[in-house]
Design an enzyme around this catalytic site. Sequence first.
Site, PDB file in Angstrom:
ATOM      1  N   ASP A  61       0.691  -1.144  -0.103  1.00 27.36           N
ATOM      2  CA  ASP A  61      -0.167   0.024  -0.051  1.00 27.36           C
ATOM      3  C   ASP A  61       1.165   1.193   0.033  1.00 27.36           C
ATOM      4  OD1 ASP A  61      -2.054   1.756   0.153  1.00 27.36           O
ATOM      5  OD2 ASP A  61      -2.502   1.468   2.288  1.00 27.36           O
ATOM      6  N   ASN A 103      -3.424   3.180  12.725  1.00 26.38           N
ATOM      7  CA  ASN A 103      -4.571   2.219  12.891  1.00 26.38           C
ATOM      8  C   ASN A 103      -4.265   0.765  12.590  1.00 26.38           C
ATOM      9  OD1 ASN A 103      -7.392   1.884  12.619  1.00 26.38           O
ATOM     10  ND2 ASN A 103      -6.938   1.020  10.553  1.00 26.38           N
ATOM     11  N   GLN A 169      -3.089  -5.310   5.920  1.00 26.46           N
ATOM     12  CA  GLN A 169      -2.968  -4.346   6.868  1.00 26.46           C
ATOM     13  C   GLN A 169      -3.814  -4.657   8.218  1.00 26.46           C
ATOM     14  OE1 GLN A 169      -3.850  -1.313   4.299  1.00 26.46           O
ATOM     15  NE2 GLN A 169      -2.089  -0.223   4.388  1.00 26.46           N
ATOM     16  N   ASP A 171      -5.486  -4.403  11.594  1.00 26.84           N
ATOM     17  CA  ASP A 171      -5.592  -3.349  12.594  1.00 26.84           C
ATOM     18  C   ASP A 171      -4.960  -3.369  14.098  1.00 26.84           C
ATOM     19  OD1 ASP A 171      -7.342  -2.051  10.509  1.00 26.84           O
ATOM     20  OD2 ASP A 171      -8.630  -1.355  11.954  1.00 26.84           O
ATOM     21  N   ASP A 201      -2.706   8.887  10.361  1.00 26.00           N
ATOM     22  CA  ASP A 201      -3.395   8.227   9.159  1.00 26.00           C
ATOM     23  C   ASP A 201      -4.777   7.608   9.783  1.00 26.00           C
ATOM     24  OD1 ASP A 201      -3.304   7.226   6.338  1.00 26.00           O
ATOM     25  OD2 ASP A 201      -3.223   5.382   7.624  1.00 26.00           O
ATOM     26  N   TYR A 205     -10.845   5.125  12.870  1.00 24.54           N
ATOM     27  CA  TYR A 205     -11.322   3.576  12.829  1.00 24.54           C
ATOM     28  C   TYR A 205     -10.295   2.989  14.021  1.00 24.54           C
ATOM     29  CZ  TYR A 205     -11.957   5.332   8.116  1.00 24.54           C
ATOM     30  OH  TYR A 205     -12.554   5.910   7.192  1.00 24.54           O
ATOM     31  N   GLU A 208     -12.920  -0.510  17.935  1.00 19.54           N
ATOM     32  CA  GLU A 208     -14.182  -1.147  17.400  1.00 19.54           C
ATOM     33  C   GLU A 208     -15.122  -1.480  18.706  1.00 19.54           C
ATOM     34  OE1 GLU A 208     -10.978  -2.832  17.236  1.00 19.54           O
ATOM     35  OE2 GLU A 208     -10.774  -1.469  15.419  1.00 19.54           O
ATOM     36  N   GLU A 243      -6.170  12.634   9.560  1.00 17.29           N
ATOM     37  CA  GLU A 243      -6.839  12.259   8.187  1.00 17.29           C
ATOM     38  C   GLU A 243      -8.255  11.590   8.569  1.00 17.29           C
ATOM     39  OE1 GLU A 243      -6.837   9.343   4.442  1.00 17.29           O
ATOM     40  OE2 GLU A 243      -6.073   8.684   6.453  1.00 17.29           O
ATOM     41  N   HIS A 308      -2.344  12.021  -2.749  1.00 12.53           N
ATOM     42  CA  HIS A 308      -1.746  10.816  -3.142  1.00 12.53           C
ATOM     43  C   HIS A 308      -3.103   9.866  -3.414  1.00 12.53           C
ATOM     44  CE1 HIS A 308      -2.402  10.540   0.741  1.00 12.53           C
ATOM     45  NE2 HIS A 308      -2.183   9.120   0.775  1.00 12.53           N
ATOM     46  N   ASP A 309      -4.119  10.156  -2.923  1.00 14.56           N
ATOM     47  CA  ASP A 309      -5.315   9.074  -3.096  1.00 14.56           C
ATOM     48  C   ASP A 309      -6.379   9.429  -3.948  1.00 14.56           C
ATOM     49  OD1 ASP A 309      -4.645   7.492  -1.078  1.00 14.56           O
ATOM     50  OD2 ASP A 309      -5.341   8.498   0.537  1.00 14.56           O
TER      51      ASP A 309
HETATM   52  C1  GLC Z   1      -4.763   6.415   4.185  1.00 17.37           C
HETATM   53  C2  GLC Z   1      -3.979   6.919   3.063  1.00 17.37           C
HETATM   54  C3  GLC Z   1      -4.016   5.889   1.949  1.00 17.37           C
HETATM   55  C4  GLC Z   1      -3.825   4.537   2.573  1.00 17.37           C
HETATM   56  C5  GLC Z   1      -4.905   4.088   3.926  1.00 17.37           C
HETATM   57  C6  GLC Z   1      -4.472   3.060   4.437  1.00 17.37           C
HETATM   58  O1  GLC Z   1      -6.359   6.699   3.747  1.00 17.37           O
HETATM   59  O2  GLC Z   1      -4.021   8.180   2.715  1.00 17.37           O
HETATM   60  O3  GLC Z   1      -3.159   6.110   0.945  1.00 17.37           O
HETATM   61  O4  GLC Z   1      -4.017   3.717   1.666  1.00 17.37           O
HETATM   62  O5  GLC Z   1      -4.805   5.241   4.741  1.00 17.37           O
HETATM   63  O6  GLC Z   1      -3.292   3.038   5.256  1.00 17.37           O
END
Ligand code: GLC
Length: 550
Positions: A61, A103, A169, A171, A201, A205, A208, A243, A308-309
Amino acid sequence: MSDPLWYKDAIIYQLHVKAFLDSNASGVGDFRGLTEKLDYIRELGVTALWLLPMYPSPFKDDGYDISGYYDIHKDYGTLKDFEDFLNEAHRRGLRVITELVINHTSDQHPWFQDARRDPASPYRDFYVWSDTDKKYAGARVLFGDTEKSNWAWDPEAKLYYWHRFFSHQPDLNYDNPKVRQEVLNVMKFWLDMGVDGLRVDAVPYLVEREGTTCENLPETHEVLRDIRRSVDAAYPDRMLLAEANQWPTDVRPYFGNGDEFHMAFHFPLMPRMFMAIRKEEREPIAEIIRQTPPIPPSCQWGLFLRNHDELTLATVTDDERDYMYREYASDPRMRLNIGIRRRLAPLMDRDRRKIELLNSLLFTMPGTPIVYYGDELGMGDNIYLGDRNGVRTPMQWTGDRNAGFSRADTAMLYCPINVDPVYGYQGLNAEAQQRVPNSLLNWTKRLITVRRQYKTFGRGSLELINPANRAVLAFVRKYEGETLLLVHNLAGSAQPVELDLRRFIGAEVIELLGRTRFPRVAEHPYQLSLSPYGFFWFKLDMPQRVRGRS
Ligand code: GLC
């Protein structure tokens, strides 16, 4: 000590180390390369850099899958290279914001590897395990194009583990105090090194709970307040940026009473700027401004056009989403998850007037503007690359081999450079734009220069004026006796507008980009003609005697 509210006056440049400059012909950008380019960044006029994740990672990622928190990815150099970069940035008066991805980790992180193998591992409880995949059914799947569930089966642990993003990934488990402590340790490590801010980031989340959406929970806010307390205790001039891709009322709690985040992105405003220019009407922007609650005085919105997203459409209505897809993503390849994976210039059909108008909005709305690398040149994207890689292509420095980005063999580059006839590096690059006085690059520099002269942009209040012509977005910004009037024509045709400026009768009107004097404000409505996609940045100077009374 410097002003602890520095982030309010900042202009942030977001970049990817891997995409900026490759100093050792490896095909991947690195910290030494970035350090070489710090003067370019300083000359652009921005005051801070935000770096995408730079840590060891299997890169599934793009580095948001971290496998080690205390080092630099070897492709990017060493910790020493990073420290040199940091010192060189600071020497030029540039602040540095890095990523705190807390996260989740990569499934390659030693914590997870240990946890999955051994039920007795001290790391087992660092993650969220379950013997069924039916728990927390109220949580949506964020990366719906790739993942069907937030649970993944781990054959080694013989249990399911929870993941809000990709299944690689897992959590972290914030109900475990040891996880919280580890996160604080990571944070301290980078802050001790001198990093000025952290973009945290995916904050909604962290925790839970059954029967909820598992987003924005009170327990999550608790964790975040704890993080903030630790920062304030030892690092009073650092900044935390959230974010949280949420509606304004759900983002508001991330500022708390000035005791959670210093900054948060204004996600819902972003697509509405694109909507407004396409619809040629101000309402999408005006409406979200009305919906945006006030924030504590020490807090600040982070504003952006692209990053970047994908251009996320998570905070628009279904109709608005359909509209955005129809207008901006006719080719299904342009779509990803709930969004559009394209850069600014292609979204604006490379219409310079529209690109300028959106930049004017970015630089005049209340908040700190964030410029995504390459957008100052009008770089294009590559929708044939997977995931979001099409908006992460190498920076186009020159018309030389590999766009001046790398001396490696072209086949070694981490991703192809843009060579298409419209956005290709041969014609579209920083060097060429430096030579052309009115290039987008030079225009952007001028805009930034002007913006930096008035604290009101970063700190002032905002009040909408609602002229009868709905194609025109006009607002007044005020800060400590300074008054600015910003007027934008969202339409592709010339527009007249009459503004009710009666409370400013007698004020001198000075256009800031050309320092041109316009007629004073009088009793009658203030009349302006705006060119297609045109805009004005005015300063209103009250005559002495009126100022005395106001
Ligand atoms: C955030 C980042 C994104 C990433 C996601 C998971 O939203 O901006 O690029 O894929 O987290 O880590």
